[in-house]
Write a protein that holds these residues in place. Structure first.
Motif, PDB file in Angstrom:
ATOM      1  N   LEU A   1       0.838  -1.204   0.000  1.00 27.58           N
ATOM      2  CA  LEU A   1       0.000   0.000   0.000  1.00 27.58           C
ATOM      3  C   LEU A   1       0.876   1.258   0.000  1.00 27.58           C
ATOM      4  CD1 LEU A   1      -2.702   1.521   0.191  1.00 27.58           C
ATOM      5  CD2 LEU A   1      -2.677   1.146   2.662  1.00 27.58           C
ATOM      6  N   GLU A   2       2.009   1.193   0.711  1.00 29.39           N
ATOM      7  CA  GLU A   2       2.910   2.353   0.770  1.00 29.39           C
ATOM      8  C   GLU A   2       3.498   2.638  -0.621  1.00 29.39           C
ATOM      9  OE1 GLU A   2       2.964  -0.118   3.198  1.00 29.39           O
ATOM     10  OE2 GLU A   2       1.739   1.315   4.363  1.00 29.39           O
ATOM     11  N   ASP A   3       3.906   1.565  -1.330  1.00 32.16           N
ATOM     12  CA  ASP A   3       4.452   1.754  -2.685  1.00 32.16           C
ATOM     13  C   ASP A   3       3.398   2.387  -3.594  1.00 32.16           C
ATOM     14  OD1 ASP A   3       6.765   0.440  -1.897  1.00 32.16           O
ATOM     15  OD2 ASP A   3       6.101  -1.513  -2.658  1.00 32.16           O
ATOM     16  N   PHE A   4       2.175   1.868  -3.485  1.00 32.21           N
ATOM     17  CA  PHE A   4       1.082   2.349  -4.327  1.00 32.21           C
ATOM     18  C   PHE A   4       0.805   3.833  -4.030  1.00 32.21           C
ATOM     19  CE2 PHE A   4      -3.495   2.774  -5.311  1.00 32.21           C
ATOM     20  CZ  PHE A   4      -3.506   2.305  -6.614  1.00 32.21           C
ATOM     21  N   THR A   5       0.798   4.165  -2.746  1.00 34.63           N
ATOM     22  CA  THR A   5       0.557   5.557  -2.346  1.00 34.63           C
ATOM     23  C   THR A   5       1.652   6.461  -2.916  1.00 34.63           C
ATOM     24  OG1 THR A   5      -0.364   4.698  -0.302  1.00 34.63           O
ATOM     25  CG2 THR A   5       0.084   7.052  -0.353  1.00 34.63           C
ATOM     26  N   ALA A   6       2.898   5.986  -2.859  1.00 32.41           N
ATOM     27  CA  ALA A   6       4.016   6.805  -3.351  1.00 32.41           C
ATOM     28  C   ALA A   6       3.889   7.032  -4.860  1.00 32.41           C
ATOM     29  CB  ALA A   6       5.340   6.119  -3.033  1.00 32.41           C
ATOM     30  N   ALA A   7       3.448   6.002  -5.602  1.00 33.58           N
ATOM     31  CA  ALA A   7       3.277   6.155  -7.052  1.00 33.58           C
ATOM     32  C   ALA A   7       2.146   7.133  -7.344  1.00 33.58           C
ATOM     33  CB  ALA A   7       2.987   4.800  -7.697  1.00 33.58           C
ATOM     34  N   MET A   8       1.032   6.976  -6.652  1.00 35.46           N
ATOM     35  CA  MET A   8      -0.151   7.793  -6.918  1.00 35.46           C
ATOM     36  C   MET A   8       0.047   9.256  -6.528  1.00 35.46           C
ATOM     37  SD  MET A   8      -2.724   6.064  -8.184  1.00 35.46           S
ATOM     38  CE  MET A   8      -4.205   6.938  -7.696  1.00 35.46           C
ATOM     39  N   ARG A   9       0.678   9.468  -5.379  1.00 34.02           N
ATOM     40  CA  ARG A   9       0.709  10.835  -4.872  1.00 34.02           C
ATOM     41  C   ARG A   9       2.021  11.571  -5.076  1.00 34.02           C
ATOM     42  NH1 ARG A   9      -3.107  10.192   0.018  1.00 34.02           N
ATOM     43  NH2 ARG A   9      -1.258   9.893   1.273  1.00 34.02           N
ATOM     44  N   ARG A  10       3.123  10.800  -5.202  1.00 35.08           N
ATOM     45  CA  ARG A  10       4.409  11.476  -5.344  1.00 35.08           C
ATOM     46  C   ARG A  10       5.125  11.143  -6.645  1.00 35.08           C
ATOM     47  NH1 ARG A  10       8.016  10.039  -1.516  1.00 35.08           N
ATOM     48  NH2 ARG A  10       6.800   8.312  -0.690  1.00 35.08           N
TER      49      ARG A  10
END
Ligand code: HEC
Ligand code: HEC
Ligand code: HEC
Length: 414
Positions: free
Chosen positions: A85-94
């Motif tokens: 989930l952290e990797d996905f969040t980093a791709a989506m938001r950063r």
């Protein structure tokens, strides 16, 4: 005793349900994620023409070469199967992929506004999709754009993480629209002009932008009103792709097909409330068909000869499912004549929204009509049914023809 049997049955059925459902994601969460994926239009970019949804491979023609979208099915080898989930969040938001910075063709420059809760639902949805093993073609970018670390500098200079416009005194509906338009719907990615480094100009948000040979029009409230849009016509456009004020073409057709037409009625209303804001309905056009026919005789004659069969002699269209009216059409009313000129030169392909909603398309007239005649035709239409005062010149048409030819849009339909 009765109670005991009941509890036992409950246990049994519970165990049964668990055995049938191996995915760790709760169905309700995946359902919400599916809806958010539609609102975010992930499928439009992560699917190649005629490809399976979400496996990537769609080319993006940038000024720096060709870039391909990636496989976002949960395949462990070729997709995002190993993403936490952290990797996905980093791709989506950063814009941080697990293999380096992502190119801003992935609209993290809008998605950074998506809150944790919605990111988690999206993650849940993608992780329970069937994994598909597929490697998109290699990017064909030239130096220095082919170096992913350079994007760190780009983010540092151009990634403007401004919060959403403040909702002072605005209704909850407006605020929902604010979120859908700016974050998930990433409308600004196409409708905002870009600078030399391909970053959105934040001080000209939604002011319009040329994209693949179409003008992704100015969608600020005053401009939408000027083009004759009101809530009812926008609702028709967003839910069916066609309205009395015009139809969705080019990339906007895809936005309606894959995203807007899947949204709930209340979300479509929220988007419209946000877009029109507090603007007033503008009065009718100042066009006058008699005066226009006198002033632009050749333009009127060409309209009757080349266009009237489909759009009606008086420009009122035939039926909406056949061809839209020109009388009060948003493209004809708009300040910028780009789309009217472009559509006459290049035509439109036949398109299918769903089983019962399809459009036949329109031939291009770039061979039949030279620049002077196209200018005369557009001037006739704008004077008859629009509200623009500045006439179009032969040079305006020549410039648009040159741009369309340069990118091979003129013969695309033959
Ligand atoms: C406007 C086009 C566009 C849209 C819309 C879009 N993406 Fe992307 N996305 C891309 C491109 C292009 C890349 C690859 C960028 C790169 O290789 O640097 C990408 C990369 C990604 C990655 C990184 C994958 C990897 O290989 O590391 C994830 C995750 C992702 N997108 C998820 C999503 C989700 C979820 C949505 C919808 C909410 C979405 N994208 C919508 C264009 C888009
Ligand atoms: C064979 C029928 C046909 C002919 C002939 C034709 N059109 Fe069209 N036109 C259409 C259809 C159908 C659409 C909408 C297609 C779509 O949205 O995908 C369209 C769309 C347009 C649009 C875009 C408006 C909008 O609402 O999106 C303009 C402007 C336009 N036509 C002008 C003209 C002009 C000017 C001529 C004559 C030079 C002409 N058309 C000839 C069928 C035709
Ligand atoms: C992938 C690019 C892209 C995205 C994303 C996009 N648009 Fe568009 N939009 C276009 C283009 C190109 C046009 C001009 C073609 C046309 O008129 O249909 C357009 C036209 C429009 C029009 C005028 C319609 C017409 O037919 O005259 C409206 C209103 C609009 N967009 C609203 C939105 C909203 C709201 C969103 C976000 C939910 C959005 N757009 C997202 C590309 C895009």
């Amino acid at each position: 005793m009765g109670k005991f049997i009941f509890a036992f049955l409950l246990l049994l059925t519970g165990a049964h349900a668990a055995a049938q459902q191996p995915a760790p994601v709760k169905p309700s969460a995946a359902e919400k994620g599916r809806y958010l994926a539609a609102a975010g239009d992930c499928v439009a970019c992560h699917t190649a023409t005629n490809g399976r949804p979400y496996i990537g491979g769609r080319p993006f023609h940038t000024p720096f070469g060709i870039l391909y979208s990636t496989n976002i099915t949960p395949d462990k080898k070729t997709g995002i199967g190993n993403y936490t989930l952290e990797d996905f969040t980093a791709a989506m938001r950063r814009g941080k992929g697990t293999h380096g910075n992502l190119y801003p063709a992935m609209p993290y420059t809008s998605y950074y506004l998506i809150p944790d809760e919605d990111i988690a639902s999206l993650y849940g949805y993608f992780m329970q999709l069937p994994p598909v093993e597929y490697v998109p073609p290699e990017n064909d970018l030239f130096f220095p754009a082919n170096l992913r670390f350079g994007l760190g500098f780009w983010n540092w200079i151009f990634f403007d993480k401004a919060p959403l416009p403040p909702p002072e005194g605005k209704s909850p509906e407006w605020q929902r629209g604010n979120y859908l338009v700016n974050a998930l719907g990433h409308c600004g990615e196409c409708h905002t002009p870009r600078n030399f480094a391909f970053a959105m100009k934040s001080d000209e948000k939604f002011a319009g932008n040329i994209l693949e040979g179409w003008d992704a029009v100015d969608i600020r409230p005053a401009s939408l009103r000027r083009q004759g849009w009101n809530s009812e016509q926008l609702r028709l456009l967003f839910t069916t792709g066609a309205s009395e004020r015009g139809t969705a073409v080019g990339e906007m057709f895809s936005v309606v097909k894959h995203s807007l037409s899947h949204l709930s009625e209340s979300d479509v209303n929220a988007i419209i409330t946000y877009l029109l804001d507090d603007s007033e309905n503008t009065s009718e056009t100042i066009g006058n068909p008699q005066v226009a026919a006198e002033q632009f005789k050749q333009g009127r004659a060409d309209f009757v000869a080349y266009c009237a069969a489909c759009h009606g002699r008086e420009g009122r269209g035939i039926t909406l499912s056949f061809a839209p009216p020109m009388d009060r059409n948003a493209a004809v009313r708009g300040e910028n004549p780009y789309n009217t000129i472009a559509v006459i030169l290049r035509g439109l392909p036949a398109q299918r929204m769903d089983r019962t909603n399809a459009r036949a398309g329109m031939p291009g007239f770039h061979r039949e009509l030279d620049d002077t005649r196209v200018a005369g035709l557009v001037n006739f239409m704008r004077a008859a049914w629009g509200s623009a005062e500045k006439p179009v010149t032969r040079e305006d048409v020549a410039e648009i023809r040159r741009q369309l030819r340069e990118h091979d849009y003129l013969d695309a339909m033959e």
